[in-house]
Scaffold this active site. Sequence first.
Site, PDB file in Angstrom:
ATOM      1  CD  GLU A 432      -2.058   1.174   3.103  1.00 21.73           C
ATOM      2  OE1 GLU A 432      -1.941   0.125   3.754  1.00 21.73           O
ATOM      3  OE2 GLU A 432      -2.613   2.180   3.528  1.00 21.73           O
ATOM      4  CG  ASP A 505       0.095   1.352   6.931  1.00 19.33           C
ATOM      5  OD1 ASP A 505       1.197   0.776   6.888  1.00 19.33           O
ATOM      6  OD2 ASP A 505      -0.089   2.525   6.566  1.00 19.33           O
ATOM      7  CG  ASP A 507      -3.955   2.433   9.181  1.00 18.84           C
ATOM      8  OD1 ASP A 507      -4.218   1.620   8.260  1.00 18.84           O
ATOM      9  OD2 ASP A 507      -3.362   3.502   8.984  1.00 18.84           O
ATOM     10  CG  ASP A 509      -7.234   4.840   5.403  1.00 24.91           C
ATOM     11  OD1 ASP A 509      -8.482   4.700   5.325  1.00 24.91           O
ATOM     12  OD2 ASP A 509      -6.650   5.930   5.335  1.00 24.91           O
TER      13      ASP A 509
END
Length: 641
Positions: A432, A505, A507, A509
């Site tokens: 990403e 990640d 998180d 997103d």
Amino acid sequence: MAKNPQGAATYTADNIQVLEGLEAVRRRPGMYIGGTDIKALHHMVYEVVDNAVDEAMAGACDRIEVILEADNAVSVQDNGRGIPVGTHEGTGRSALETVMTKLHAGGKFGGGGYKVSGGLHGVGVSAVNALSRVLIADIARDGFLHRQRYERGIPIGEVETIRPMEPGESSGSRITFHADGDIFDDTDYQFDVLLQRLREMAFLTRGVTVVLIDERVTPHRERSFYFDGGVRSFVRYLNRGRQVVHAVVHAERELEGTQVEVAWQYTDSFVDNTYSFANTIITPDGGVHLTGFRSALTRVINDYARKANLIKENEDGLSGDDTREGITAIISVKVPDPQFESQTKVKLLNAEVRGHVDSAVADAFGQWLEENPRDARAIVEKCLTASRARQAARHARDLVIRKSALESSALPGKLADCATRDSTKSELYIVEGDSAGGTAKQGRDRHFQAILPLRGKILNVEKARIDKILRNNEIRALVQALGIGIGDDIDMEGLRYGRNIIMTDADVDGSHIRTLLLTFFYRFMPPLIEGGHLYIAQPPLYLVKAGKLREYAYSEAQKDAIVAGLGGRDAGIQRYKGLGEMNASQLWDTTMDPANRRLLKVTVEDAALADRTFEMLMGTEVPPRRRFIQTHASAVRNLDV
Ligand code: 0RA
């Protein structure tokens, strides 16, 4: 264990058999619950919940509570009749001890066997018992609260009577188990994963309240589900972010002991969102129940369209694909003796069920179309549009895919390829963002690791047909890099990398992007998943520093264990939020070096789950998405109806 007059345990042939059975489970947990990872850990919960769901399906219980306790124990409580504690004829032991210790004893003991068993996950609660450091069964029935304790599956004493039941106290069973840390890699249950499965169970077991309580956090998190409408509610729920064409259609019927319940609704989506279940267990590969639904659907719509003169005599009829575009459907069957293709229970085989589902759907839908001519016309027109678009798309696809993506050997510009051409060794990291991509390029071993950075969110595959999907640059880069084509044109011979690893990640997103990618692969490259070529990288969550010591932790529990191991020395704990916070050598050490990294192999089941989660996250309207994220981010009490 029985005792002789001196008080020592006596070993009967039966005891020995039990001990051998439990030992076999502990020696080869994979055979019984599919492994020792986090998925297997969750499986333990499902297995116990399945027993309570059985009790609900027998009409004897209407509330099931799953409690994640502070010390990573799980407690599953129901208000059913209570597992019988009287002596069981066959074994001379209590019925409770028999189910808890004998493999395959399941719910079928004691004559009061159920018509339908949800306990399809495997071997019954005895396997959970064998894999638990401690398990305590509390049974309220016959006026008393009874209890028996087990350690690693072995009963510690007889069933005890604890106290009389209080006036108004309900009968029921409460099973509390501590998964054995010697067996499982990780005993940290994931609230959201359990929640998703329990929600599904509640949809499929109409009228039962299913509650999940997380007591590991302060304040406690609690979610509860109750769906009066059964699978109809399920369809409404899946479609809550979409434009719908008509009200949900529903068919329900019992034939030769098989219960069939189906609900469906067309929307503005371009994909088929059909999920099939057998005895509340999802069947990702479908089977007879799915086939029965699809054949009825296509036949009934064609019959209606011809009769209403919406398709002329000389015109071609609608294909199965045409009638499936944009449909959301739930097919739930409850079969007394389900036959599956394999241990993994992904495909239902009972031949007679096909006809049962077909006739239930055909009867209900035929009548519904007659009674709702306006909706009927809208559905036929939608299918006709799909049919025309499919023909146009076929042309576009031939042009777009063959020319650019498949036949040209050009690789995407941002791909940093590896040296080896040997796909048993090569790996592709799908990363990403350009910045994490840059770090990965520096950190990798270029002999066998290739890096493909993707910028931002990839296309939502639900909102576009394949021709449009293939115009998306990120997706094109992916298709080119992987080398196997897409959709109906998959050719695994072209596979360029044996391992394709999604690295995002840790998180919100990152999990969106991972979900989007999983959905894309699930929809358009299923052989990649079936062949075991898709993985998820697991970056660490923490770095614990104390003096010269540097240790990475990949879970909350592992971090706590490292800190505990320091024996009170001051530790610095760094939490990683993104890949970008690591430098190239850290990224290699923690996430890319085959000697240290943790990779999760994606299964069809995972991908199907991501696909369903995706429905919620990525529907066309924004508010449901926001609501989803908010209710998960906070610790509110929340009743989903
Ligand atoms: C068989 C017979 C009876 C109860 C159960 C099974 C039972 C099993 C489980 C597992 C979890 N919760 C459960 N609740 C009940 C008793 C039948 C009777 O009392 O007549």
